[in-house]
Design a protein around this motif. Structure first.
Motif, PDB file in Angstrom:
ATOM      1  N   LYS A  68       0.821  -1.204   0.000  1.00 33.84           N
ATOM      2  CA  LYS A  68       0.000   0.000   0.000  1.00 33.84           C
ATOM      3  C   LYS A  68       0.859   1.258   0.000  1.00 33.84           C
ATOM      4  N   LYS A 284     -18.243  -6.454  -0.413  1.00 34.09           N
ATOM      5  CA  LYS A 284     -17.296  -6.051   0.625  1.00 34.09           C
ATOM      6  C   LYS A 284     -15.912  -5.799   0.032  1.00 34.09           C
ATOM      7  N   HIS A 286     -15.275  -4.716  -2.934  1.00 31.22           N
ATOM      8  CA  HIS A 286     -15.308  -3.432  -3.648  1.00 31.22           C
ATOM      9  C   HIS A 286     -15.209  -2.274  -2.661  1.00 31.22           C
ATOM     10  N   GLU A 287     -15.927  -2.365  -1.532  1.00 34.26           N
ATOM     11  CA  GLU A 287     -15.850  -1.316  -0.518  1.00 34.26           C
ATOM     12  C   GLU A 287     -14.439  -1.218   0.066  1.00 34.26           C
ATOM     13  N   LYS A 288     -13.809  -2.367   0.273  1.00 30.04           N
ATOM     14  CA  LYS A 288     -12.440  -2.360   0.801  1.00 30.04           C
ATOM     15  C   LYS A 288     -11.475  -1.738  -0.206  1.00 30.04           C
ATOM     16  N   LEU A 290     -12.201   0.567  -2.461  1.00 25.41           N
ATOM     17  CA  LEU A 290     -12.418   2.006  -2.445  1.00 25.41           C
ATOM     18  C   LEU A 290     -11.792   2.658  -1.225  1.00 25.41           C
ATOM     19  N   GLU A 291     -11.884   1.971  -0.085  1.00 28.69           N
ATOM     20  CA  GLU A 291     -11.271   2.501   1.138  1.00 28.69           C
ATOM     21  C   GLU A 291      -9.750   2.579   1.001  1.00 28.69           C
ATOM     22  N   GLU A 292      -9.144   1.537   0.413  1.00 26.80           N
ATOM     23  CA  GLU A 292      -7.694   1.554   0.201  1.00 26.80           C
ATOM     24  C   GLU A 292      -7.285   2.676  -0.744  1.00 26.80           C
ATOM     25  N   GLN A 293      -8.090   2.902  -1.784  1.00 25.87           N
ATOM     26  CA  GLN A 293      -7.782   3.989  -2.718  1.00 25.87           C
ATOM     27  C   GLN A 293      -7.878   5.347  -2.035  1.00 25.87           C
ATOM     28  N   ARG A 294      -8.880   5.521  -1.159  1.00 27.94           N
ATOM     29  CA  ARG A 294      -9.006   6.792  -0.435  1.00 27.94           C
ATOM     30  C   ARG A 294      -7.828   7.002   0.511  1.00 27.94           C
ATOM     31  N   GLU A 295      -7.415   5.928   1.198  1.00 25.34           N
ATOM     32  CA  GLU A 295      -6.276   6.043   2.101  1.00 25.34           C
ATOM     33  C   GLU A 295      -5.006   6.385   1.342  1.00 25.34           C
ATOM     34  N   GLN A 298      -5.112  10.016   0.271  1.00 21.68           N
ATOM     35  CA  GLN A 298      -4.878  10.912   1.400  1.00 21.68           C
ATOM     36  C   GLN A 298      -3.395  10.956   1.772  1.00 21.68           C
TER      37      GLN A 298
END
Length: 375
Positions: A68, A284, A286-288, A290-295, A298
């Motif tokens: 990551k 789930k 897909h949501e994970k 998207l969360e990794e992409q946002r992190e 940031q």
């Protein structure tokens, strides 16, 4: 290494005692195999895997965190290019903040190596010609009778091949326990091929799931591990006792199953796996993703310079704007209201083009007025 020899022997013998009670001491029964010793070696693998499983999970989690952080590490390398000390500090701070440990990937291997070396030493010691120190490491020795640990292992076989024998063992030693060179070579060859194949598949599974490294040096290391180690094993497997080859093959099979479970539970980041299929929207996974992409986005924003921020300048390097020329022509003479000289190279360089044109016209007018007065 005495502590490793004692520890591995204790685990091996406890598993052998358990399975000896199950099989009733029937040595070399079904398929000319002593299953008590086979399952004792499998028990060593299970024991090691149970102990190392939490470390293996942490290893995968650390690898995921490192993957990551790959874009952020690359950004730091570009930002602090030429400043190695600052780069190391920033990278250590990033690892600490994101709870990533680059050394965690080596820990399970470092723990397994002493176990493998100890098992290699313990399982190759017993043979028909060895009569000294047969009671080391907690074994009941040669003098304890036919049912001792030493004697049962010397006569234990896998499909007719003794556990202590290798592909290169001479026929004279094998005849002492009722075996033959052809049998040993056949069993050792098949087991050696299985050991090499499972080693290749284990490494391949990990690389395909995590993806090839973008760094050329790291990619070369991956290729060496994938192809180089199996090639080396082709030439070294002939020196391994059959008992050790059993351990290595069973250990690889456990690794394949364990990695499949852990990699399914902790999949690699989607942005680092170009071959991965995108998850279905709303799931789930897909949501994970998207969360990794946002992190990741940031973290990139935190590392990037602030918009509109300019490098700090020292007061001496900051030019002061020239005052507007007055009607009395003080600017022409290069003096301000306080009588200090204002001019020289670079004077008025911060003015716009229109201001410089207006200023030139005023200077020209003042010069003409001065000539008229002199005339």
């Amino acid at each position: 290494m005495e502590w490793a020899y004692d520890g591995v022997s204790w685990v091996l013998l406890r598993w052998h005692d358990l399975w000896s009670n199950v099989f009733g001491g029937d040595d070399n029964g079904f398929l000319q195999t002593d299953w008590a010793w086979v399952l004792a070696i499998v028990g060593v693998v299970i024991t090691l895997r149970v102990i190392l499983f939490p470390l293996f999970v942490k290893q995968i989690q650390s690898q995921r965190a490192m993957q990551k952080l790959a874009p952020e590490i690359k950004a730091l390398q570009e930002r602090y290019k030429g400043d190695r000390e600052t780069l190391q500090k920033e990278m250590m701070e990033l690892y600490r903040k994101e709870k990533a440990n680059p050394l965690m990937g080596c820990l399970p291997i470092l723990i397994q190596m002493p176990v493998f070396l100890a098992l290699f030493h313990v399982l190759r010691r017993p043979d028909p010609d060895q009569t000294l120190n047969t009671d080391l490491y907690g074994w009941s020795g040669l003098a304890a009778g036919a049912g001792s640990d030493w004697n049962t292992y010397v006569h234990a076989k896998l499909f007719g091949a003794p556990f202590w024998s290798t592909f290169l063992t001479p026929a004279s030693q094998l005849e002492a326990v009722g075996s033959s060179s052809v049998t040993v070579k056949l069993v050792a060859g098949v087991l050696g091929a299985a050991m090499i194949l499972t080693t290749f598949l284990t490494t391949r599974q990990m690389i395909l799931k995590t993806g090839w490294n973008e760094d050329p040096n790291q990619r070369m290391i991956q290729k060496v591990m994938l192809y180089g180690i199996p090639v080396i094993m082709i030439f070294s497997a002939g020196a391994f006792p059959i008992g050790v080859v059993i351990y290595w093959t069973i250990n690889n099979l456990f690794s394949l199953g364990q990695q499949q479970y852990v990699l399914h539970k902790y999949p690699p980041p989607a942005q680092n796996n170009a071959n991965a299929k995108p998850p279905k929207p709303g799931s789930k996974a897909h949501e994970k993703m998207l969360e990794e992409q946002r992190e990741a986005e940031q973290r990139r924003k935190d590392l990037a310079p602030k918009p509109g921020k300019r490098p700090k300048q020292t007061p001496s390097a900051t030019p002061k704007p020239d005052p507007e020329p007055g009607v009395n022509g003080s600017a022409v003479n290069g003096a301000n209201g306080s009588g200090q000289t204002k001019g020289g190279p670079g004077a008025g360089k911060n003015l716009s083009r229109a201001e410089r044109i207006a200023r030139a016209k005023k200077v020209s007018g003042a010069q003409q007025a001065s000539k008229k007065k002199k005339g």
